[in-house]
Write a protein that holds these residues in place. Structure first.
Motif, mmCIF file in Angstrom:
data_model
loop_
_atom_site.group_PDB
_atom_site.id
_atom_site.type_symbol
_atom_site.label_atom_id
_atom_site.label_comp_id
_atom_site.label_asym_id
_atom_site.label_seq_id
_atom_site.Cartn_x
_atom_site.Cartn_y
_atom_site.Cartn_z
ATOM 1 N N GLY A 116 0.822 -1.199 0.000
ATOM 2 C CA GLY A 116 0.000 0.000 0.000
ATOM 3 C C GLY A 116 0.851 1.242 0.000
ATOM 4 N N GLU A 124 -2.679 3.385 3.925
ATOM 5 C CA GLU A 124 -3.731 2.625 3.242
ATOM 6 C C GLU A 124 -3.073 1.351 2.750
ATOM 7 O OE1 GLU A 124 -6.901 3.619 3.093
ATOM 8 O OE2 GLU A 124 -6.487 5.551 4.030
ATOM 9 N N PHE A 126 -3.540 -2.985 1.562
ATOM 10 C CA PHE A 126 -4.280 -4.197 1.229
ATOM 11 C C PHE A 126 -3.492 -5.343 1.825
ATOM 12 C CE2 PHE A 126 -5.034 -7.865 -1.580
ATOM 13 C CZ PHE A 126 -6.409 -7.984 -1.391
ATOM 14 N N GLU A 128 -3.256 -9.570 2.690
ATOM 15 C CA GLU A 128 -3.789 -10.867 2.306
ATOM 16 C C GLU A 128 -3.021 -12.000 2.977
ATOM 17 O OE1 GLU A 128 -3.678 -11.359 -1.937
ATOM 18 O OE2 GLU A 128 -1.812 -10.267 -2.099
ATOM 19 N N ASN A 135 -8.928 -4.610 3.454
ATOM 20 C CA ASN A 135 -8.408 -3.255 3.293
ATOM 21 C C ASN A 135 -8.259 -2.654 4.679
ATOM 22 O OD1 ASN A 135 -8.348 -2.825 0.353
ATOM 23 N ND2 ASN A 135 -10.525 -3.261 0.552
ATOM 24 N N SER A 137 -6.983 0.892 6.908
ATOM 25 C CA SER A 137 -6.691 2.314 6.891
ATOM 26 C C SER A 137 -6.209 2.722 8.274
ATOM 27 C CB SER A 137 -7.961 3.097 6.527
ATOM 28 O OG SER A 137 -7.718 4.477 6.597
ATOM 29 N N SER A 151 -13.500 -6.180 5.491
ATOM 30 C CA SER A 151 -13.369 -7.345 4.629
ATOM 31 C C SER A 151 -14.762 -7.882 4.336
ATOM 32 C CB SER A 151 -12.516 -8.429 5.291
ATOM 33 O OG SER A 151 -13.261 -9.119 6.259
#
Length: 165
Positions: A116, A124, A126, A128, A135, A137, A151
């Motif tokens: 990010g 910010e 992402f 996984e 996501n 923040s 999510s």
């Protein structure tokens, strides 16, 4: 206390939050760089929202270390609720405003990647892992830090507010 109820998804979601938290840290001595202002110990509380509509309170402690002229970050996050707990560690590297790294949760042997942007007190990302994506923040303002995770899985959202110790 049961660990990571609801098929281990709670730990993944919170782990992702932890990963993001590590992304926002910076050294006290660091006055610039994407992690500026985040180094040190943080504590706080928040909520975890599940797909069944239930919400649970969570308590967290985090420790962030910035190195490499403010471009590398190591994080340790410990969180617990009434039904689960987790211990996350993360390593993040910055190349300009782009960040990337990895995270792991030791008790469940869960690990994943993140990517990010970071800068200006915001992150910010992402995140996984095997079978999970979210996501995240992060925002910091002085001694206050907020983390939001969303999510589409069983864990729909995590909201944490922390203060610097």
């Amino acid at each position: 206390m049961r660990f990571f109820g609801r098929s281990g998804l709670a730990i993944k979601a919170v782990g992702i939050g932890a990963t993001l938290l590590f992304s926002v840290t910076a050294g006290h001595a660091q006055s610039s760089g994407p992690f500026a202002g985040f180094d040190g110990a943080w504590t706080g509380t928040g909520t975890v929202s599940l797909s069944d509509g239930s919400t649970e309170r969570i308590r967290c402690k985090a420790d962030y270390k910035v190195a490499g002229s403010g471009l590398n970050l190591k994080q340790a996050l410990h969180c617990a609720s009434d039904s689960y707990k987790f211990d996350l560690t993360s390593d993040v590297t910055s190349q300009g405003e782009r960040i990337s790294g990895n995270w792991s949760e030791a008790s469940r042997n869960i690990f994943g990647n993140l990517q990010g942007t970071a800068g200006g007190g915001q992150i910010e990302v992402f995140v996984e892992a095997n079978g999970f994506a979210a996501n995240l923040s992060l925002r910091t303002n002085g001694t206050k830090q907020t983390v939001q995770i969303s999510s589409k899985g069983e864990i729909r959202g995590v909201n944490i507010t922390m203060t610097k110790s």
